[in-house]
Each structure stands twice: as C-alpha cells, then as structure tokens.
Scaffold this active site. Structure first.
Site, PDB file in Angstrom:
ATOM      1  N   ARG A 291     -17.209 -78.104  30.820  1.00 45.24           N
ATOM      2  CA  ARG A 291     -17.595 -77.983  29.405  1.00 45.24           C
ATOM      3  C   ARG A 291     -17.860 -79.351  28.782  1.00 45.24           C
ATOM      4  NH1 ARG A 291     -12.063 -74.912  28.395  1.00 45.24           N
ATOM      5  NH2 ARG A 291     -12.540 -74.490  30.591  1.00 45.24           N
TER       6      ARG A 291
ATOM      7  N   LYS B  13      -6.341 -80.972  41.320  1.00 48.08           N
ATOM      8  CA  LYS B  13      -6.250 -79.610  41.835  1.00 48.08           C
ATOM      9  C   LYS B  13      -5.309 -79.549  43.040  1.00 48.08           C
ATOM     10  CE  LYS B  13     -10.978 -78.141  40.665  1.00 48.08           C
ATOM     11  NZ  LYS B  13     -10.652 -76.942  39.888  1.00 48.08           N
TER      12      LYS B  13
END
Length: 499
Positions: free
Chosen positions: A351, A277
């Site tokens: 996920r 990130k």
C-alpha cells in the site's frame, strides 16, 4: 499454437491426426458422431453400451485406430449433460482434451464442436475459452533449468463448425489473452535475483519496442524524490536494488480521449523489511510482484489485439529488504499526496508503493483506475484461491468488473469499503497508519488506498489468493489478466460503437 474454424460436412472423410468426438451421459450421439458411428459399423454405440466411457465431464477414451474413417485416431471426450454443459465443467473438459493430445504426442486435431452447448454462454465464448486454454498449455517454465522440459507436441486445433467473423475474432481474443497470461506467469515465476525492478523496467521497454502505439517511460529514484514519493521510497530504502517507476502509455484512440489506468504492485521480493516475515514459504514472496506482472500481461494482450482505447499502465517496482537504512516500525513518511503515514508494520509495504502510484495517476485525468496487488493474507482467509477481492469507490464500477470476471471466467467478489472501517487507520503521530489492526485486514488495506483515490473512479483488486498456487504445482496463474483484458475489451467496444 493456433485455432482454426472450418465446416466439416462428412467427419468420417475428414483427414486428421485425431478426431475429437464429444459424448454425453445420456448416451445420445450428435449427428456428426452418428455419421462416424455408421461409418465404423456402430463401434461408438458399442463402446457406450459397454460402459467404456460414461460421458461424464472430464472423462476421455483415446482409440488409436477406428475402421471406416479417415482420421488416424479418435478421442471420445466426456462432456456431461447433453442438454447444456456447465461453465464450471468447460475448463475441466478442455484440460482433459489437451492432456490427452499431448500425452499421445498428437500435433493437430479436429474437435466436432458444433454440438457443444454451454449453459448461458455463446459459441463465441466457448471458442475464446478453447483458444485461451491452448495458449496457456504452450507455457512451461524453463528459464533457470539446465535441462529444458519437452515442449508440448500439440500445435493446431480445428473447430468443426460453420465459420464466421465473430467466432474467428473470439478465437483470436482467447489466444491473445492466453499469451498475456503467459507473460504474467513467466514474470511471476522468475526468481527475485533475475526479476528485479530493473528487469521489469527492461521488459516494459521491450514491449514498447517497434510498437508506435506504446511508449514506455522509466522514472528513477532521483525523480521520485523530486515528485515527493516518500512513501514508495521508504519501502526501497533497505535494498541495494534501485526502485523503478514504470509508465507505459498505449494510444489506440484519439489523443483527447481520457485513458483507463492499470496500476500494478511490483514488489519483486518481500522479506517484510524490519517486520521480517517467517522463513517458511518466504521463497514465494517472489510472487509479490504479480500485480505488476498482470499489468504487463494485460498490456501485452492490448498490443496483440490493437484495441481502440487509451490505456496507461503504472508499475511501482521495488524490493522490501532489511538493512541499516531500512524504514523502521514507527517511522513517519510523507506520501506524494502530502499525507503523512505512520509505518507501524514494514510488511504492509504494498500500500505504501501503491499510494504514490495512485496519486501520480491523477495527472492523466483518467476515466477509471484499477490497482492490482498481492496485498493481504487476510484476503486469502476471506476468499481462498477462487475469487479476487474487489473494492471500489463506485458500486457501478465494481459491477462492471464483476461482470468482466464472470464473462472471462476470472472471477472477483465485491467486498465492503464502508466508512465504519476507516477509524482503524487512525494514528496519533501521522495522518494515517499503514495498518488497521487484526480485524478485516483486506478491507482496511483498501480503505488506506481509498484515501489517495478521491479524484477519480477507482477499484482495487487484492489478488493474494489468486495470483499463484503453492504445493507440487507451484507457479503463477496469470490472473487477473483475463478479467482486466475483458474490461478493456468491453470499453473498446463502447468506443467503437460511438466512433
């Protein structure tokens, strides 16, 4: 902090640190306020005529001394339209009330609440909202501060209206929900060097301690490998912190009754892994476990209320870090379901832990499964910070959760989960890719999870926009504990009526 309910026939004779009087934009006084006005030689009427307070929702005027009454202080509280207060203004009014009381260092107060009427809501709803707000106001973060902040002085609010069992129950529910939200806020706010997967596991064990209705089991990485949780383990591969798979089983009903399941994403820090990130605001990635925190908070509320229902909480807790062992973009991993996944972006890790948790949930033969996750920035773009994104494989289930959100004031919005989005997850090298491209990112994330939930009634809640706030008041919100709690309360009421 406590909420009491008591009939007060003559408010001017009621002894209190502070008497709170609702005033409205039309200038009319309730019968209780008229009694106070008469006792004080029309001082309230004069204040309203002078325009010292207009009655607008969220306004307040504290009078340190008023002749003719027994209360030490009088707080005039603007409540808007006299006919009915809007539900949207209730939070503003309650927050103003609490701010005024704490600023004045008032320990107890009495609200002349009998005249308050909220559009489309019952007196019980208002009692619950007030009790929840009072519980929430008792929280302040201090775990890592050398100088602890001053605790709020306010302790007890009495609602001046005819007491009954429903009002008392609503106040107890509001307090329990508020405390559950505070549990979630504290876990979310703790830094990632304290709130690790192991810390979450310890807190889950602590909640079960001395509670015969709750059992906590922690699965270690060795057991996860034996179960084939290759997707979850691919996320934790780059971290020195071991992953924890937390299972909390609450039995408030007969053993034969199938449970409802809450599944929380517990990424205690998310660097993005190899798909690193940007540095700006990466500190806020300690909030990437707020799904797990909300599950812990909801379980706390469940225990407080001792609801007659069976609930299983599952938390997949891990760190997402980059090192020489970390999963790389393009790697293919095998999930517990046997489906293979091409990891195109290691920052789409939520996920990957959830899919194994959702597969594990099948063994409980659940009535319903809700997963809660700070899953996608795309959901923030779509809905902002007001509504949680809600997806479900059954529209009637989504409708139940939307209704629970409306009732609790913790709102969600039903998003599409159409088959047309599924091809975006196609992969040439695995059964499914873990991202679906730039379009409809929140939708395709839900589509990914739906591949693992065909055996039961399922909903996914994307709380990336609602779990915390940034800026000067940065902190976890405790959402969607209120929505989850309301859903479980609704289900427990059905159990009770059928019992």
């Amino acid at each position: 902090m406590t909420v009491n309910i008591k009939s007060i026939a003559q408010p001017e004779l009621h002894k209190s640190d502070c008497l709170i009087v609702p005033v409205y934009t039309d200038g009319k006084l309730s019968s209780a306020a008229q009694s106070l006005d008469h006792a004080g030689h029309n001082n309230l009427t004069q204040l309203l005529k002078r325009g010292d307070i207009s009655g607008k929702a969220g306004e307040a005027l504290l009078l340190p001394h008023v002749t003719g009454i027994k209360a030490q202080r009088l707080l005039l509280l603007g409540c808007g339209d006299n006919s009915e207060i809007s539900p949207a203004d209730v939070k503003k009014i309650i927050n103003t009330l609490l701010e005024q009381l704490n600023n004045a260092h008032i320990k107890s107060a009495t609200l002349l609440s009998e005249s308050l009427s909220v559009a489309g809501r019952s007196p019980e709803w208002l009692s619950e909202q007030i009790a929840r707000a009072i519980a929430l106001s008792s929280y302040s973060y201090n775990a890592t501060l050398s100088k602890k902040p001053t605790k709020p002085s306010f302790k007890t609010l009495t609602l001046a209206q005819k007491p009954n069992a429903k009002l008392k129950s609503a106040a107890a529910t509001g307090s329990a929900v508020g405390l559950g939200m505070n549990v979630a806020r504290e876990l979310g706010n703790l830094p990632a060097n304290i709130c690790t997967p192991s810390y979450l596991a310890k807190q889950a064990k602590n909640l079960a301690r001395n509670n015969s209705a709750l059992k906590t089991t922690i699965l270690e990485e060795k057991k996860m490998r034996e179960l084939g949780m290759g997707s979850l383990l691919s996320v934790t591969a780059g971290s020195s912190e071991p992953a924890k798979f937390i299972i909390m089983e609450y039995q408030g009903a007969a053993k034969k009754q199938q449970p409802h399941i809450l599944v929380g994403k517990g990424i205690t820090f998310d660097t993005g892994g190899i798909s690193l990130k940007p540095g700006a605001k990466m500190d806020e990635m300690k909030y990437d476990m707020c799904g797990a925190a909300s599950v812990m908070g909801a379980m706390n509320t469940l225990v407080e209320l001792a609801l007659p229902i069976n609930v299983v909480a599952i938390i997949a807790a891990a760190e997402n870090m980059p090192n020489g062992n970390a999963t790389k973009p393009g790697d293919v991993v095998t999930s517990m379901s046997g489906q293979t996944i091409e990891v195109l972006n290691t920052d789409a890790e939520g996920r990957l832990v959830l899919c194994d948790a959702l597969t594990y949930a099948e063994r409980f033969k659940p009535q319903s499964v809700i997963d809660i996750a700070t899953l996608t920035g795309a959901c923030v773009v779509a809905l902002g910070s007001h509504a949680t994104g809600l997806y479900s494989n059954q529209d009637d289930f989504a409708a139940e959760l939307i209704a629970a959100g409306e009732a609790s004031g913790d709102r969600a919005w039903h998003m599409p989960l159409w088959d047309e989005y599924q091809p975006q997850l196609n992969s040439n090298f695995a059964d499914i890719a873990n991202i679906g491209g730039p379009e409809a990112g929140s939708v395709t994330a839900a589509c990914f999870l739906s591949r693992f939930t065909k055996a039961y009634r399922w909903a996914h809640m994307d709380i990336a926009g609602t779990a915390w706030v940034s800026g000067p008041k940065k902190g976890a919100t405790g959402r969607p504990v209120a929505l989850l709690s309301q859903y479980l309360i609704n289900k427990s009421l059905i159990n009770k009526s059928q019992g």
